[in-house]
Design a protein around this motif. Structure first.
Motif, PDB file in Angstrom:
ATOM      1  N   VAL A 116      -3.375  -9.543  41.978  1.00  0.00           N
ATOM      2  CA  VAL A 116      -2.398  -8.586  41.453  1.00  0.00           C
ATOM      3  C   VAL A 116      -2.523  -7.248  42.183  1.00  0.00           C
ATOM      4  O   VAL A 116      -1.512  -6.622  42.526  1.00  0.00           O
ATOM      5  CB  VAL A 116      -2.558  -8.411  39.928  1.00  0.00           C
ATOM      6  N   ALA A 117      -3.743  -6.798  42.446  1.00  0.00           N
ATOM      7  CA  ALA A 117      -3.953  -5.526  43.142  1.00  0.00           C
ATOM      8  C   ALA A 117      -3.375  -5.575  44.561  1.00  0.00           C
ATOM      9  O   ALA A 117      -2.704  -4.638  45.001  1.00  0.00           O
ATOM     10  CB  ALA A 117      -5.432  -5.184  43.173  1.00  0.00           C
ATOM     11  N   VAL A 118      -3.635  -6.664  45.272  1.00  0.00           N
ATOM     12  CA  VAL A 118      -3.119  -6.789  46.640  1.00  0.00           C
ATOM     13  C   VAL A 118      -1.595  -6.891  46.621  1.00  0.00           C
ATOM     14  O   VAL A 118      -0.907  -6.236  47.415  1.00  0.00           O
ATOM     15  CB  VAL A 118      -3.753  -7.998  47.358  1.00  0.00           C
ATOM     16  N   ALA A 119      -1.062  -7.696  45.715  1.00  0.00           N
ATOM     17  CA  ALA A 119       0.395  -7.858  45.634  1.00  0.00           C
ATOM     18  C   ALA A 119       1.072  -6.535  45.267  1.00  0.00           C
ATOM     19  O   ALA A 119       2.097  -6.176  45.852  1.00  0.00           O
ATOM     20  CB  ALA A 119       0.748  -8.935  44.613  1.00  0.00           C
ATOM     21  N   ALA A 120       0.500  -5.802  44.329  1.00  0.00           N
ATOM     22  CA  ALA A 120       1.090  -4.526  43.909  1.00  0.00           C
ATOM     23  C   ALA A 120       1.001  -3.487  45.021  1.00  0.00           C
ATOM     24  O   ALA A 120       1.893  -2.640  45.162  1.00  0.00           O
ATOM     25  CB  ALA A 120       0.400  -4.019  42.650  1.00  0.00           C
ATOM     26  N   SER A 121      -0.051  -3.548  45.818  1.00  0.00           N
ATOM     27  CA  SER A 121      -0.218  -2.541  46.873  1.00  0.00           C
ATOM     28  C   SER A 121       0.860  -2.666  47.949  1.00  0.00           C
ATOM     29  O   SER A 121       1.212  -1.672  48.580  1.00  0.00           O
ATOM     30  CB  SER A 121      -1.601  -2.650  47.506  1.00  0.00           C
ATOM     31  N   THR A 122       1.396  -3.867  48.144  1.00  0.00           N
ATOM     32  CA  THR A 122       2.434  -4.034  49.161  1.00  0.00           C
ATOM     33  C   THR A 122       3.718  -3.307  48.777  1.00  0.00           C
ATOM     34  O   THR A 122       4.524  -2.982  49.641  1.00  0.00           O
ATOM     35  CB  THR A 122       2.754  -5.518  49.411  1.00  0.00           C
ATOM     36  N   VAL A 123       3.903  -3.046  47.500  1.00  0.00           N
ATOM     37  CA  VAL A 123       5.059  -2.296  47.028  1.00  0.00           C
ATOM     38  C   VAL A 123       4.689  -0.833  46.808  1.00  0.00           C
ATOM     39  O   VAL A 123       5.401   0.070  47.231  1.00  0.00           O
ATOM     40  CB  VAL A 123       5.617  -2.900  45.715  1.00  0.00           C
ATOM     41  N   SER A 124       3.565  -0.595  46.165  1.00  0.00           N
ATOM     42  CA  SER A 124       3.216   0.770  45.772  1.00  0.00           C
ATOM     43  C   SER A 124       2.770   1.648  46.939  1.00  0.00           C
ATOM     44  O   SER A 124       3.058   2.845  46.952  1.00  0.00           O
ATOM     45  CB  SER A 124       2.142   0.755  44.687  1.00  0.00           C
ATOM     46  N   LEU A 125       2.075   1.085  47.915  1.00  0.00           N
ATOM     47  CA  LEU A 125       1.575   1.902  49.021  1.00  0.00           C
ATOM     48  C   LEU A 125       2.706   2.594  49.801  1.00  0.00           C
ATOM     49  O   LEU A 125       2.654   3.814  50.000  1.00  0.00           O
ATOM     50  CB  LEU A 125       0.692   1.076  49.952  1.00  0.00           C
ATOM     51  N   PRO A 126       3.745   1.873  50.225  1.00  0.00           N
ATOM     52  CA  PRO A 126       4.842   2.575  50.910  1.00  0.00           C
ATOM     53  C   PRO A 126       5.525   3.621  50.026  1.00  0.00           C
ATOM     54  O   PRO A 126       5.900   4.692  50.507  1.00  0.00           O
ATOM     55  CB  PRO A 126       5.823   1.459  51.280  1.00  0.00           C
ATOM     56  N   LEU A 127       5.664   3.332  48.732  1.00  0.00           N
ATOM     57  CA  LEU A 127       6.291   4.303  47.830  1.00  0.00           C
ATOM     58  C   LEU A 127       5.442   5.560  47.690  1.00  0.00           C
ATOM     59  O   LEU A 127       5.962   6.680  47.742  1.00  0.00           O
ATOM     60  CB  LEU A 127       6.522   3.673  46.455  1.00  0.00           C
TER      61      LEU A 127
END
Length: 70
Positions: free
Chosen positions: A13-24
Motif C-alpha cells: 500500500v505504501a509503495v502503491a500510494a507513493s506513485t500517486v502522492s509523490l508527484p502531487l
C-alpha cells in the motif's frame, strides 16, 4: 504468519500510494519547476510502457510459478 502478511500488505500500500502522492507533493512544494521533470517522466513511461509491462508480468508469472511448485 499473520504479522508477515500485515507487513507485506502495508508495504504494498505504501509503495502503491507513493506513485500517486509523490508527484502531487513535489508539485505542491516545488510548483511550476516540477512540470518539466514530471512531463519528461510521463513521456518516458509512455515510450517504455511495453517493456515496463513485460517486466511486471514476468515478475508475477515467476512468483506464481515458484509458489506453485512449493
Amino acid at each position: 504468519s499473520r504479522t508477515g502478511t500485515v507487513v507485506t500488505i502495508a508495504l504494498f500500500v505504501a509503495v502503491a500510494a507513493s506513485t500517486v502522492s509523490l508527484p502531487l507533493v513535489l508539485h505542491a512544494v516545488m510548483g511550476e519547476r516540477m512540470l518539466g521533470p514530471l512531463s519528461k517522466a510521463k513521456d518516458w513511461l509512455g515510450l517504455h510502457n511495453a517493456a515496463i509491462m513485460a517486466v511486471v508480468i514476468t515478475v508475477i508469472v515467476v512468483y506464481l510459478a515458484v509458489k506453485g511448485f512449493r
